[in-house]
Design an enzyme around this catalytic site. Sequence first.
Site, PDB file in Angstrom:
ATOM      1  CG  HIS A   1       2.763  39.593 -17.900  1.00 14.74           C
ATOM      2  ND1 HIS A   1       1.817  40.619 -18.219  1.00 14.74           N
ATOM      3  CD2 HIS A   1       2.401  39.567 -16.506  1.00 14.74           C
ATOM      4  CE1 HIS A   1       1.112  40.745 -17.584  1.00 14.74           C
ATOM      5  NE2 HIS A   1       1.134  40.493 -16.343  1.00 14.74           N
TER       6      HIS A   1
ATOM      7  CG  ASP B   1      -0.694  42.899 -20.829  1.00 18.65           C
ATOM      8  OD1 ASP B   1      -0.432  43.403 -21.607  1.00 18.65           O
ATOM      9  OD2 ASP B   1      -0.228  41.974 -20.184  1.00 18.65           O
TER      10      ASP B   1
ATOM     11  CG  HIS C   1      -0.100  41.895 -25.553  1.00 19.14           C
ATOM     12  ND1 HIS C   1       0.481  42.875 -24.994  1.00 19.14           N
ATOM     13  CD2 HIS C   1       0.069  41.854 -26.886  1.00 19.14           C
ATOM     14  CE1 HIS C   1       1.503  43.412 -25.861  1.00 19.14           C
ATOM     15  NE2 HIS C   1       0.872  42.806 -26.933  1.00 19.14           N
TER      16      HIS C   1
ATOM     17  CG  ASP D   1      -0.190  38.365 -21.509  1.00 17.74           C
ATOM     18  OD1 ASP D   1       0.227  38.434 -22.588  1.00 17.74           O
ATOM     19  OD2 ASP D   1       0.332  39.011 -20.287  1.00 17.74           O
TER      20      ASP D   1
ATOM     21  CG  HIS E   1       6.113  37.671 -22.884  1.00 18.83           C
ATOM     22  ND1 HIS E   1       6.504  38.841 -23.057  1.00 18.83           N
ATOM     23  CD2 HIS E   1       6.010  37.094 -24.284  1.00 18.83           C
ATOM     24  CE1 HIS E   1       6.546  39.066 -24.560  1.00 18.83           C
ATOM     25  NE2 HIS E   1       6.153  38.149 -25.115  1.00 18.83           N
TER      26      HIS E   1
ATOM     27  CG  ASP F   1       2.946  44.071 -19.921  1.00 13.08           C
ATOM     28  OD1 ASP F   1       3.707  45.132 -20.224  1.00 13.08           O
ATOM     29  OD2 ASP F   1       2.896  43.012 -20.461  1.00 13.08           O
TER      30      ASP F   1
ATOM     31  CG  ASP G   1       2.521  45.474 -23.037  1.00 12.13           C
ATOM     32  OD1 ASP G   1       1.453  45.459 -22.721  1.00 12.13           O
ATOM     33  OD2 ASP G   1       3.205  44.649 -23.543  1.00 12.13           O
TER      34      ASP G   1
ATOM     35  CD  GLU H   1       6.978  41.721 -20.490  1.00 13.75           C
ATOM     36  OE1 GLU H   1       7.850  42.204 -21.179  1.00 13.75           O
ATOM     37  OE2 GLU H   1       6.689  40.632 -20.732  1.00 13.75           O
TER      38      GLU H   1
END
Length: 297
Positions: free
Chosen positions: A98, A121, A123, A125, A138, A224, A226, A269
Amino acid sequence: MLKNLSMLGVPLDLGQNRRGVDMGPSAIRYAGVLERLQALGYQVQDHGDLTVPKRYDQDIGEDLQHLQAVVETNRRLAKKMDEMMSADAFPLVFGGDHSISIGTLAGISQHYQNLGVIWYDAHGDLNTAETSPSGNIHGMPLAVSLGRGHDSLTEIAGGLPAIKPENVVIIGARALDAAEKTLIQESGLKVFTMHEVDRLGMSEVMTQTNAYLSHCDGIHLSLDLDGLDPIDAPGVGTPVVGGLTYRESHLAMEMLAETTDITSCEFVEVNPILDEKNKTAEAAVALIGSLFGEKIK
């Protein structure tokens, strides 16, 4: 949405410490993304993969892992994004980790006054060198794009923030560090955690997202894999249980397609080494299909 698409792979895996995500663009192509888009009537120019530098010995010992290589890659990527936008083509980017969004947003933002960003996402980030427990870049691209972070990263956008906090919506967050939570509160970022998704439902989340970003003159989707639950997307480097479902994610993409407001996007990712029979890349391609107007009937 523009019918001319410019597709680019960015096989960078130095923004984190699990090898394999550099093969993400190949996995997505193998899963049939080009054929799927062409079947939907799009003219697709595949620019292949951006040349990514190898790890530099002098990067060892930096507070930020592989800083020089990540900076060089994102400078090249920002230039490429600028060229695609100048050619009136829709940029479709495949990662890689990412950290590549630093370059995509730096290049794309030059063409908008108020670029909106949907950060799909698990997360936030939103770490910096001072707050990151790992030094992996990332985990920092959204912070960098907001003008926070190492000078060599923030300067890729010309020294100014690529985006404004009031133009960002995070969807699917369920793994936020303490410093990230503080930054979210201080900057007023709009965040739909999994708690909000569960309470409101994805339809309402996307309705509110579209309304919140309605003042923007372009919207970039940074997805992303994830963000999805590991059951549906096992091939990612930092899986977090309790994520967005495959069907919820399709609904989100379908609702974005209906607005026609998305002007660029990236899918990042995908790690084939950690995947199950290319399941995550196939999920990415299916979501791309929905984003670009594919319907069940």
